[in-house]
Structure formats: structure tokens, C-alpha cells
Design an enzyme around this catalytic site. Sequence first.
Site, PDB file in Angstrom:
ATOM      1  N   LYS A  80       0.846  -1.202   0.000  1.00 52.81           N
ATOM      2  CA  LYS A  80       0.000   0.000   0.000  1.00 52.81           C
ATOM      3  C   LYS A  80       0.882   1.253   0.000  1.00 52.81           C
ATOM      4  O   LYS A  80       1.886   1.304   0.716  1.00 52.81           O
ATOM      5  CB  LYS A  80      -0.882  -0.038   1.260  1.00 52.81           C
ATOM      6  CG  LYS A  80      -1.966   1.044   1.308  1.00 52.81           C
ATOM      7  CD  LYS A  80      -2.822   0.867   2.562  1.00 52.81           C
ATOM      8  CE  LYS A  80      -3.977   1.824   2.631  1.00 52.81           C
ATOM      9  NZ  LYS A  80      -4.809   1.618   3.841  1.00 52.81           N
ATOM     10  N   SER A 155      -9.646   1.541   2.765  1.00 52.48           N
ATOM     11  CA  SER A 155      -8.772   2.324   1.915  1.00 52.48           C
ATOM     12  C   SER A 155      -7.703   1.512   1.183  1.00 52.48           C
ATOM     13  O   SER A 155      -7.121   2.001   0.220  1.00 52.48           O
ATOM     14  CB  SER A 155      -8.089   3.407   2.751  1.00 52.48           C
ATOM     15  OG  SER A 155      -7.248   2.814   3.717  1.00 52.48           O
ATOM     16  N   SER A 179      -9.831  -0.817   6.959  1.00 53.24           N
ATOM     17  CA  SER A 179      -9.229  -0.632   5.631  1.00 53.24           C
ATOM     18  C   SER A 179      -8.478  -1.822   5.058  1.00 53.24           C
ATOM     19  O   SER A 179      -8.091  -1.801   3.895  1.00 53.24           O
ATOM     20  CB  SER A 179      -8.310   0.578   5.638  1.00 53.24           C
ATOM     21  OG  SER A 179      -9.068   1.758   5.617  1.00 53.24           O
TER      22      SER A 179
END
Lengths: 482, 102
Positions: A80, A155, A179
Amino acid sequence: MITLHELTIKKIHSLLLQKEISAFDLTKEFFDYIETKDKEINAYRLLLKDEALRQANEIDKKIAASENISFLAGVPLAIKDNILIRNYLTTAGSKMLAHYRAAYDATVIQRLKRAGAIFLGKTNLDEFAMGSSSENSAFEKPKNPLDLSRVPGGSSGGSAAAVASHQAVAALGSDTGGSVRQPASFCSLVGLKPTYGAVSRFGLIAMSSSLDQIGPIAKNVEDAAYILEIIAGKDSRDETSENFQFQARSIYERKDLRGIKIGLVKEIETSSFEKDLALSYQKSLTCLQQLGATIEEISIPHISLSLPCYYVLMPAEVSSNLARFDGLRYSPSEKAGSLKDVYFETRGEYFGPETKRRIILGTFVLSSGYYDAYYLKARLVQALIKKEFEEAFQKVDLLVWPTTPTPAFKFGEKTEDPLAMYLSDIFTVPANISGVPAVSLPIYGEGSLPYGLQFIAPHFQEAKMLNAAYLFEQTSNYGKFL
Amino acid sequence: MEKGNLINEKTIEYLSELSRIKLTPAEKQRFEKDLNAILDYVNQLQAVDTASINLDEELLKIKTDLEAAEKTEKEKLSFERDDLIDGFYDRKEDWLKIPPIF
């Protein structure tokens, strides 16, 4: 030709050891595939091809020299883009950091590098990890590989999309309010949020420091466990990290769930579930009973207040953590005027709408006159919820409930109504508020889109939790849907 | 907690100032509406009886490992100073150069 779809960490390890493939060829194959596939998915923000191939070569040399290699050696991962990898751009999905180059490795990256893992690239996310659909990215918006008209969740949407479209074997995400678990659930994957303190956050761009945790997104429980083993443990650079050791093999300890008590929280009303969720949830409970678990109802009276608590504490911390983005230190700003003008103009232009909304909200709940009514009250309710979780775990070993109220929704469906977007985190936030570990596994009703089932355990009982999750996965056999 | 809208145009102006974020007129309008909706939702916290909770006790549970902290101080950081400074807006030697405060 390797079938990327079938690869897991275990499989790669054995293929490498048997010299059926080289790490270099495997990595190259992934990049060839990404080149065409990601045009449709948008999982990646940045590819690290040269460095990945160089890393892969090192692994091949070790294998050729018959050196011992770790389970993760040569395993291609996606990271990420709010986790720092030295010398590479780290944007956190924000224009504010469009040109920011990381000066050091996050501790999780250091540990994975030492284990020989390969980083294919950095994945798209909601700006500063704030969102539940990845639509708040200032750059590319990743799509759900199961249905391109739908969001992959957020996310960590890019990380989940990369794994679900076989553009990586597994990925790292960060989970502040769900997330990791929510995108895993939307993309039919396993998403693990470890106990608060189990994994160092040094080198993770902070959003809400009292809640943030880094965790793996993988195709199965085993792979998530292998990654947790490497990244868990004390790090002197993150004072909240604990001396926690996890061994992946602990997930095989029990062969069934006899003697295990699984609690259903009565305040999470199944009567409110949509039909397909109710169906998939019921099937899951039957499966757990078949494995020998006893299921009983327990109470966590204030669990439904986790979300309102979260929407006070998180923005408060966001407003303070994001104060460092001043246009002076991390990305050069072209704004002129006095120091205050530079702050004002840069932050006004380079932060996206959701980031601004949360900073403004956080500034409000911390402001004099409202601090006690909002921030302090939320801290008190949080302490109460934590206590209620502890009491629940005196009665049962594990808790289960769904990961999300709906499957993946369509692009644009919730962007106009922030509160509707926030409510999609209603089942994931309690684990962050109470700091306990949770893992989401895919479950299915009659429809083609997956839901998620969460297993929730007491602090630092990842072994017990993942053991149960592994048994459930083997019995329910939903992995085949991907 | 009082009923009705807590946030008005003036509050938004003030919060924008405080948080050093320039907002467009459209954003101001939007955030006024959004914040009121969110605060309305989180107001359910007010009804909870938290008299039994002592946050000091919670804080005392947090242990600080001073030895580890000292060790970290002494450990050499894995980054080069120049790599950090490279991100600066403007610099004079090794210092971050900033615009005038006034």
C-alpha cells in the site's frame, strides 16, 4: 508458463526449492501480466520493476548456492502506498506527497526484505487511507476485479484489487477502521488486522495513531499467517509495539473446534441483515457448528457506539497527524507569501475533500469548549467498549460477525453522502476501537458477490483466531470462487 | 448537548483558519452541511453513562520502555540526512528555509 492464478506463498516456496521456476522468471512473469492487466484494474500507483528483478536475482543466487531461504523468499507482494520503501515515491494517494521520496524503509518493509520478499509495486488507496472505496485517491481509482463497475473497497483498495486480479500473491494494507478487512471482503480475499501493538507502524504514514495497524491481504489464511509471522514483533521505533511473536504453524494446531466457544453479539441484529448476507452468515454458523464449536449469544451493550466513537477520535488524530503537511518539508510547494499563506494555500489546494473534511471535523472536536463534550466523551465510551469486550471474552473464546453490511457497491454510489460511506465501516470499526485482532474471510450467499465473515479474538490471540479461521476456510471452501 | 445546528458559516470560517486550510465557498457550504450531519450522528455518545470509567487508570496501563527508548536514541538511523533534506521546499545549507512569518 506459470499459472499466476494458482499461486500461493506455500506453492511458490516449493516451486522455488524444487527449481521448477526461478524467482527472476516468476517476477518477470508478474510484470508482463501487470502490464496489460492493470490497465483495466488500476491497482498500482508505481511499479518497482528494476529493484524487484534485482531482488529476485539475489534469491536465485541463494537457491543455487543451496542456502536456506525463508518462506517468503521470492514471493511477489504489493505494498500500500502509505508504507515507506526507501528511495521510492510514497504518495499516500495525495497530491500533497506527489513528489515525496521515502528516505528510509518502514520496519515491516525492512523485515520483509530480510525475509527475501519481492516488492512489485505500490498500490492505490484513498488519500491518507481515509475512505471505504478508494474513490478518495487523488490519482488512479482501482476497480473491483470481480465486477469492474464496483469499488474494491478501501482504503487498501489497490492492495486488494492487485491480489484479487492475481497481480500479486499477497499485499500489505493498513487498517484504522477496517481498511484491510473491508476491501478483502469486497474482493473475496482474506484480510487480517492484527492486535494493536502486534506490528510496528514505523514508516507507515500516520492517520490515527491510536488505531492504525498494518496487516496482510492474501488469498488464504495460511498466506496471511506467513506474512504476520515476519512482520510481527517489538520495534524500538514504535513505542506501541509489543514483544509479540507469532508462528504461522500455530494455525494448524487444532484439527477441529470442539471445546471452542464462539460468541454472537446480540446487539448486532441479524434481523437487520440484507437477505443474501443473512443467508451466507447462517451457512457460516452451521459450518462452525459442524466443526464442533459451541455457539452462544453474548452481549457487548455499547458495541454500536464504536462507529460514533471512531468518528470523533479518528478525525481528532487526523487533524493533528496531518499538521506536518505544511508544504515546506515533504513536497516542495510553489506557493508564495508569508508562512501562514503558504500553509493555507498549499493545504487548501493539495488536500482532497475527504481529508479536509476530517481535519476540519477533528479541529472542531478538539477545540476549546467542545473538547470535553466530544473528544473526552468518546475516549470514555471507548474505554467502556474495551471493558465490555474484555468481559465478553471471559465467556467465549472468539466472536464472529459479518465484515460489511453489503457487498461491494458501485462507483459513485456513496460519494455524495459521507455519512453513508462511514456507515459501511460499522462492523469493522469495533475491533479498532477495542484494539483486538480480527480477520475477514470470504463467504457467499446466493448472489455472485462475496460478503465477509470476521473472526475476532482477545488481544494477541492471533494464533487461536487464525487456527479457527483456517479450519473454517478448509470446510467452507469459498476460496474456489476467486 | 444543545439541539440544532452546531456548525454555521462562521464556525467553518474559524475552523478553516485554525486548521490552515483554504476552503472555496462551495466547500464551506458543503462542509457546514456534512459536519452537522456527522455531529448529529456522533451526538448519541452524549447519552451514555460513563461515570464508572476512570481514564487515568487506562493511562496507567500504558508502559513506557525507557531502556528501549534509550537504545533507539543511540542506534544509528538507517537513513541519510541528505535524503530527508532533499524533500525540503527551500534550504540554506542543512536548514529548512521558510518564508517570513509575517
